[in-house]
Scaffold this active site. Structure first.
Site, mmCIF file in Angstrom:
data_model
loop_
_atom_site.group_PDB
_atom_site.id
_atom_site.type_symbol
_atom_site.label_atom_id
_atom_site.label_comp_id
_atom_site.label_asym_id
_atom_site.label_seq_id
_atom_site.Cartn_x
_atom_site.Cartn_y
_atom_site.Cartn_z
ATOM 1 N N ASP A 325 0.820 -1.206 0.000
ATOM 2 C CA ASP A 325 0.000 0.000 0.000
ATOM 3 C C ASP A 325 0.863 1.269 0.000
ATOM 4 O O ASP A 325 1.891 1.331 0.677
ATOM 5 C CB ASP A 325 -0.909 -0.017 1.236
ATOM 6 C CG ASP A 325 -1.943 1.089 1.216
ATOM 7 O OD1 ASP A 325 -2.747 1.122 0.268
ATOM 8 O OD2 ASP A 325 -1.952 1.911 2.146
ATOM 9 N N GLU A 354 1.550 -0.529 -4.966
ATOM 10 C CA GLU A 354 0.441 0.355 -5.305
ATOM 11 C C GLU A 354 1.028 1.678 -5.800
ATOM 12 O O GLU A 354 0.960 2.701 -5.141
ATOM 13 C CB GLU A 354 -0.485 0.611 -4.106
ATOM 14 C CG GLU A 354 -1.753 1.360 -4.501
ATOM 15 C CD GLU A 354 -2.286 2.288 -3.422
ATOM 16 O OE1 GLU A 354 -3.346 2.890 -3.655
ATOM 17 O OE2 GLU A 354 -1.641 2.421 -2.360
ATOM 18 N N ASP A 421 -10.438 1.431 -4.564
ATOM 19 C CA ASP A 421 -10.047 2.844 -4.576
ATOM 20 C C ASP A 421 -10.569 3.610 -5.791
ATOM 21 O O ASP A 421 -10.192 4.769 -5.991
ATOM 22 C CB ASP A 421 -8.519 2.964 -4.555
ATOM 23 C CG ASP A 421 -7.939 2.729 -3.173
ATOM 24 O OD1 ASP A 421 -8.622 3.032 -2.180
ATOM 25 O OD2 ASP A 421 -6.798 2.237 -3.086
#
Length: 565
Positions: A325, A354, A421
């Site tokens: 992340d 990410e 997201d």
């Protein structure tokens, strides 16, 4: 010739080792440059003066501005020097470190030839084989499936209600385990779970304790059972690693709140002052979220702490990878140490960053295997949602992205249309299942893996977070429209097992208004043709292709070795 367009750089995506004795070279020219031939003259840097081997470099692909020529050399020696030979209008020119010149003196090639001085084993970008054709099924755990009769004081929303940032529905790891036969039936090969560690939020991106699987999700025992059953059925499991920031209730941060600079954890964070000022937020955070303090990932103690966490879950639960992340805000030094530890433990454990933007600095074989390929997501939006580009432009943009990274990295890209997201791609398409299937078909053919966000198969709608995180509507699976859609989806996802979609070369182009992507090995050719709008006669439905080879709106065909699927 357009001299400004000619480009090559050693030890980059223009020159990369795919094995200790195989080296891929690329050279770039202006698009449409009329060249008679492009070749590379090479030998060891000690022998190139006396003898040069010549390898032709065919045109590999073109984007909107450039043509790229490429060849993979089989070397007898790990030390190579090389110069490009370019023939244009029957005149021979050479391209070396001095640029484009008319003649070349190989007796002094040690001054200005290109070179890969020595291919060390560590210079080879390693391919994680199972990632090259993986089909991920991404699950936001709280929203997938709640076991029957499950109770929990934290549950504050009825299944099916639209989510808010504070909604809790009761989905958990045991619910995922109950639905493994269903998940497996979709022809997926791996699960990607958003964070599961102890946290007060529904999304769990603000971790309190990394060594505890949240009791909302069934605790550590539930993870053991889930991973064991996944592996028994052939499914890989990738967990979400949030190592950029933590919860404000993370024990080391609480210690800093209490003790300020006297805390042994003070340098674990980025604080402007001797004490933490939570009111004025004098410390770095994720985005502007004061309840998510950012970690100082240059700190060796922080680095070791999170390396140990990764190894703990690999050793105790045998997980198969980490999705990282906010990975582009974490230090390169941390990721290099992290990769070394993870790959030493299990070289097949994948690391997926990410990163939303160009990530060359993270993808040189020393940090990530792959990134979430939002660049492709954007091109799919431009083509299908905004209708701002045509098939020719889509092909050029995809080729530009293939040129951005080396071939090994491209083969492991984590390709996605949507996730937790983003908006649901189906909603962006104004709920066109035809367009959705066409987009998925392209994603299946693009090199690398494909990520199917849970609920896509039942045409789940949703806007931006939190609306993209709706609960799974299990009743829809019994409706005729969904049954038909799921059947088509399964056919597409099954194609990832074809050799050409795993290891084949890629070629994308425009053909009379159709978008075409070809994947090819020595023994197999797969070709996808997609029509966004009517090119000729109207076809009746999806995946229709008549004898005249005419398409309808938002349809596609698939050929395997020239035969229609």
């Amino acid at each position: 010739m357009n001299l400004q367009a000619i480009y090559h750089r050693p030890e980059s995506n223009y020159c990369f080792a795919v094995s200790p004795t195989k080296l891929t070279l690329r050279i770039r020219f202006a698009k449409g440059e009329k060249l008679d031939s492009v070749a590379v003259l090479h030998n060891t840097k000690y022998d190139i003066a006396s003898k040069q081997f010549k390898s032709q470099m065919p045109l590999a692909f073109s984007d909107g501005l450039f043509d790229y020529y490429s060849v993979t050399l089989d070397l007898s020696d790990r030390r190579i020097a090389y110069v490009f030979e370019i023939t244009v209008n029957n005149a021979v020119k050479y391209f070396c470190e001095d640029g484009l010149i008319d003649g070349y003196d190989f007796d002094i090639a040690y001054f200005n030839s290109f070179q890969f001085a020595y291919i060390h084993d560590s210079d080879v970008v390693k391919q994680t084989d199972w990632l090259t054709n993986a089909v991920f099924y991404q699950i936001f755990t709280d929203r997938f499936y709640k076991p029957l009769n499950k109770q929990g004081s934290y549950i504050n929303s009825q299944w099916g209600e639209l989510p808010t940032p504070k909604s809790f529905y009761g989905g958990d790891l045991n619910g995922i385990r109950e639905k493994l036969p269903y998940i497996k039936s979709l022809n997926v090969t791996a699960l990607y779970l958003t964070p599961i560690f102890e946290s007060e939020s529904n999304h769990k991106y603000d971790t309190i304790d990394y060594y505890k699987v949240d009791e909302m999700f069934g605790g550590n025992a539930a993870l053991t059972r889930l991973v064991d059953e996944c592996h028994a059925t052939g499914l890989k499991v990738v967990l979400d690693a949030v190592f950029n920031h933590v919860s404000e209730k993370f024990a080391p941060f609480k210690d800093v709140i209490a003790k300020g600079k006297k805390s042994k954890y003070y340098n674990w964070f980025v604080i402007n002052g001797d004490t933490v000022d939570e009111t004025n937020t004098n410390y770095a955070t994720f985005a502007a979220c004061k309840y998510m303090p950012k970690l100082n990932t240059d700190n060796p103690e922080v680095q070791q702490y999170f390396v140990d966490i990764a190894l703990f879950y690999m050793e105790k639960y045998s997980i198969d990878g980490w999705r990282l992340d906010v990975s582009d805000e974490v230090s390169h030094s941390f990721w290099r140490k992290f990769r070394n530890a993870v790959k030493t433990k299990n070289s097949d454990c994948v690391l997926i960053g990410e990163n939303w933007h160009n990530s060359e600095s993270f993808l040189n074989g020393d940090q990530f295997d792959s990134i979430m390929n939002y660049a492709v997501t954007k091109q799919m939006m431009d083509f299908w949602v905004y209708d701002s580009i045509d098939a020719q432009t889509l092909a050029c943009r995809l080729n530009a992205q293939f040129a951005r990274y080396n071939d090994v990295v491209n083969s492991m890209m984590f390709n996605l249309l949507d996730c937790h997201d983003t908006h649901r791609f189906y909603s962006l398409l104004n709920c066109s299942k035809d367009k959705l299937l066409c987009a998925i078909a392209i994603m299946v053919f693009i090199p690398g893996s494909f990520n199917l966000y849970y609920g896509t198969e039942v045409l789940t709608e949703g806007g931006y977070d939190p609306d993209s995180r709706r609960t799974f509507d299990w009743d829809k699976l019994n409706t005729p429209v969904i049954v038909q859609f799921v059947d088509k989806l399964k056919q597409l996802l099954a194609l990832k097992r074809q050799p050409a979609l795993k290891d084949g070369t890629v070629k994308v182009y425009n053909q009379d208004g159709l978008f075409v992507i070809e994947r090819k090995t020595d023994n197999q050719t797969l070709r996808l043709k997609v029509a966004k709008k009517a090119v000729s006669a109207k076809a009746d439905g999806i995946i229709k292709y008549n004898a005249e080879q005419n398409f309808g709106d938002n349809s596609f065909s698939i050929e395997i070795d020239g035969r229609l699927l």
